[in-house]
Design a protein around this motif. Structure first.
Motif, PDB file in Angstrom:
ATOM      1  N   UNK A  75       0.874  -1.172   0.000  1.00 34.48           N
ATOM      2  CA  UNK A  75       0.000   0.000   0.000  1.00 34.48           C
ATOM      3  C   UNK A  75       0.910   1.220   0.000  1.00 34.48           C
ATOM      4  N   UNK A  76       0.908   1.942  -1.105  1.00 35.71           N
ATOM      5  CA  UNK A  76       1.798   3.093  -1.227  1.00 35.71           C
ATOM      6  C   UNK A  76       1.076   4.404  -0.938  1.00 35.71           C
ATOM      7  N   UNK A  79      -3.912   3.184  -3.190  1.00 38.07           N
ATOM      8  CA  UNK A  79      -3.098   2.744  -4.318  1.00 38.07           C
ATOM      9  C   UNK A  79      -2.186   1.622  -3.834  1.00 38.07           C
ATOM     10  N   UNK A  80      -2.243   0.490  -4.528  1.00 38.78           N
ATOM     11  CA  UNK A  80      -1.444  -0.674  -4.173  1.00 38.78           C
ATOM     12  C   UNK A  80      -0.508  -1.037  -5.318  1.00 38.78           C
ATOM     13  N   UNK A 100      -0.127  -3.994  23.464  1.00 41.87           N
ATOM     14  CA  UNK A 100      -0.874  -3.151  22.544  1.00 41.87           C
ATOM     15  C   UNK A 100      -2.158  -2.653  23.162  1.00 41.87           C
ATOM     16  N   UNK A 101      -2.594  -1.508  22.700  1.00 43.85           N
ATOM     17  CA  UNK A 101      -3.886  -0.947  23.078  1.00 43.85           C
ATOM     18  C   UNK A 101      -4.737  -0.913  21.805  1.00 43.85           C
ATOM     19  N   UNK A 102      -5.919  -1.508  21.870  1.00 44.50           N
ATOM     20  CA  UNK A 102      -6.842  -1.527  20.734  1.00 44.50           C
ATOM     21  C   UNK A 102      -7.916  -0.476  20.961  1.00 44.50           C
ATOM     22  N   UNK A 103      -8.148   0.353  19.943  1.00 43.21           N
ATOM     23  CA  UNK A 103      -9.030   1.509  20.070  1.00 43.21           C
ATOM     24  C   UNK A 103      -9.984   1.548  18.879  1.00 43.21           C
ATOM     25  N   UNK A 104     -11.240   1.839  19.144  1.00 41.60           N
ATOM     26  CA  UNK A 104     -12.211   2.124  18.088  1.00 41.60           C
ATOM     27  C   UNK A 104     -12.876   3.449  18.428  1.00 41.60           C
ATOM     28  N   UNK A 105     -12.829   4.383  17.474  1.00 40.56           N
ATOM     29  CA  UNK A 105     -13.393   5.718  17.664  1.00 40.56           C
ATOM     30  C   UNK A 105     -14.415   5.998  16.567  1.00 40.56           C
ATOM     31  N   UNK A 106     -15.444   6.756  16.921  1.00 45.73           N
ATOM     32  CA  UNK A 106     -16.433   7.185  15.938  1.00 45.73           C
ATOM     33  C   UNK A 106     -16.052   8.572  15.435  1.00 45.73           C
ATOM     34  N   UNK A 107     -16.219   8.823  14.132  1.00 47.54           N
ATOM     35  CA  UNK A 107     -15.732  10.009  13.449  1.00 47.54           C
ATOM     36  C   UNK A 107     -16.665  11.180  13.469  1.00 47.54           C
ATOM     37  N   UNK A 108     -16.344  12.130  12.612  1.00 46.82           N
ATOM     38  CA  UNK A 108     -15.609  12.026  11.359  1.00 46.82           C
ATOM     39  C   UNK A 108     -14.096  12.162  11.529  1.00 46.82           C
ATOM     40  N   UNK A 109     -13.364  11.488  10.617  1.00 46.37           N
ATOM     41  CA  UNK A 109     -11.906  11.541  10.596  1.00 46.37           C
ATOM     42  C   UNK A 109     -11.429  11.809   9.176  1.00 46.37           C
ATOM     43  N   UNK A 110     -10.334  12.537   9.072  1.00 46.04           N
ATOM     44  CA  UNK A 110      -9.605  12.666   7.815  1.00 46.04           C
ATOM     45  C   UNK A 110      -8.455  11.670   7.857  1.00 46.04           C
ATOM     46  N   UNK A 111      -8.459  10.727   6.936  1.00 49.09           N
ATOM     47  CA  UNK A 111      -7.364   9.767   6.808  1.00 49.09           C
ATOM     48  C   UNK A 111      -6.334  10.403   5.892  1.00 49.09           C
ATOM     49  N   UNK A 112      -5.226  10.858   6.473  1.00 49.73           N
ATOM     50  CA  UNK A 112      -4.236  11.639   5.725  1.00 49.73           C
ATOM     51  C   UNK A 112      -3.165  10.798   5.065  1.00 49.73           C
ATOM     52  N   UNK A 113      -2.916   9.605   5.620  1.00 48.64           N
ATOM     53  CA  UNK A 113      -1.840   8.784   5.081  1.00 48.64           C
ATOM     54  C   UNK A 113      -2.010   7.346   5.538  1.00 48.64           C
ATOM     55  N   UNK A 114      -1.791   6.417   4.626  1.00 49.46           N
ATOM     56  CA  UNK A 114      -1.758   4.990   4.955  1.00 49.46           C
ATOM     57  C   UNK A 114      -0.689   4.352   4.082  1.00 49.46           C
ATOM     58  N   UNK A 115       0.107   3.489   4.687  1.00 51.60           N
ATOM     59  CA  UNK A 115       1.097   2.742   3.917  1.00 51.60           C
ATOM     60  C   UNK A 115       1.430   1.457   4.643  1.00 51.60           C
ATOM     61  N   UNK A 116       1.980   0.510   3.919  1.00 57.50           N
ATOM     62  CA  UNK A 116       2.375  -0.749   4.532  1.00 57.50           C
ATOM     63  C   UNK A 116       2.356  -1.887   3.531  1.00 57.50           C
TER      64      UNK A 116
END
Length: 146
Positions: A43-44, A120-121, A67-83
């Motif tokens: 994922x680029x 984009x992958x 680890x801490x697992x978290x679930x939040x309700x939005x709205x959220x702006x997803x600014x970046x994802x990679x992996x």
């Protein structure tokens, strides 16, 4: 979700995923990859808006991470994802924000699109390499070739 499979002049193929409102990010990505027999990808880029953000983050510096697992309700702006997605197992990091805070960590299942998301992958050739994640004694999964 709408997908665009783009071939390049090199041997690398690029996949653009366009998510609709209400779709679950990781569940939809993995489902598409399994349907199309794409085991490994990078994922680029991943951006969009989220209604629900599920993630985990590391809490300690010990040999075996907590680890801490978290679930939040939005709205959220997803600014970046990679992996990487190896053998259909995602390991994606993200940065997202709401009106007050910024969040970062490992994206988890159950994250839901609000209006739109675009990922984009880069498809990784798995014909010559069989990659898997193997859990080590410290409870961390490393990529290995089998």
């Amino acid at each position: 979700m709408k997908a665009f499979h783009l071939s390049s002049s090199s041997s690398q193929d690029v996949l653009i995923l366009n998510f609709y409102p209400g779709e679950l990010l990781l569940e939809t990505i993995i489902s598409y990859l399994k349907e199309n027999k794409i085991k490994n990808s990078c994922v680029i880029s991943g951006i969009g808006t989220l209604k629900r953000l599920s993630f985990h983050r590391v809490l300690t510096t010990e040999e075996k991470p907590k680890n801490e697992y978290i679930t939040l309700e939005g709205p959220f702006e997803l600014s970046s994802t990679q992996g990487l997605i190896i053998n259909y197992e995602p390991h994606l990091h993200f940065v997202a924000s709401d009106l007050r805070n910024t969040y970062s960590g490992h994206l988890e299942y159950n994250s839901q699109v609000l209006y739109l998301a675009e990922f984009t992958l880069l498809i990784l050739d798995s014909k010559n390499h069989n990659l898997v994640r193997k859990l080590k004694e410290n409870n961390i999964s490393f990529i290995e070739e089998v």
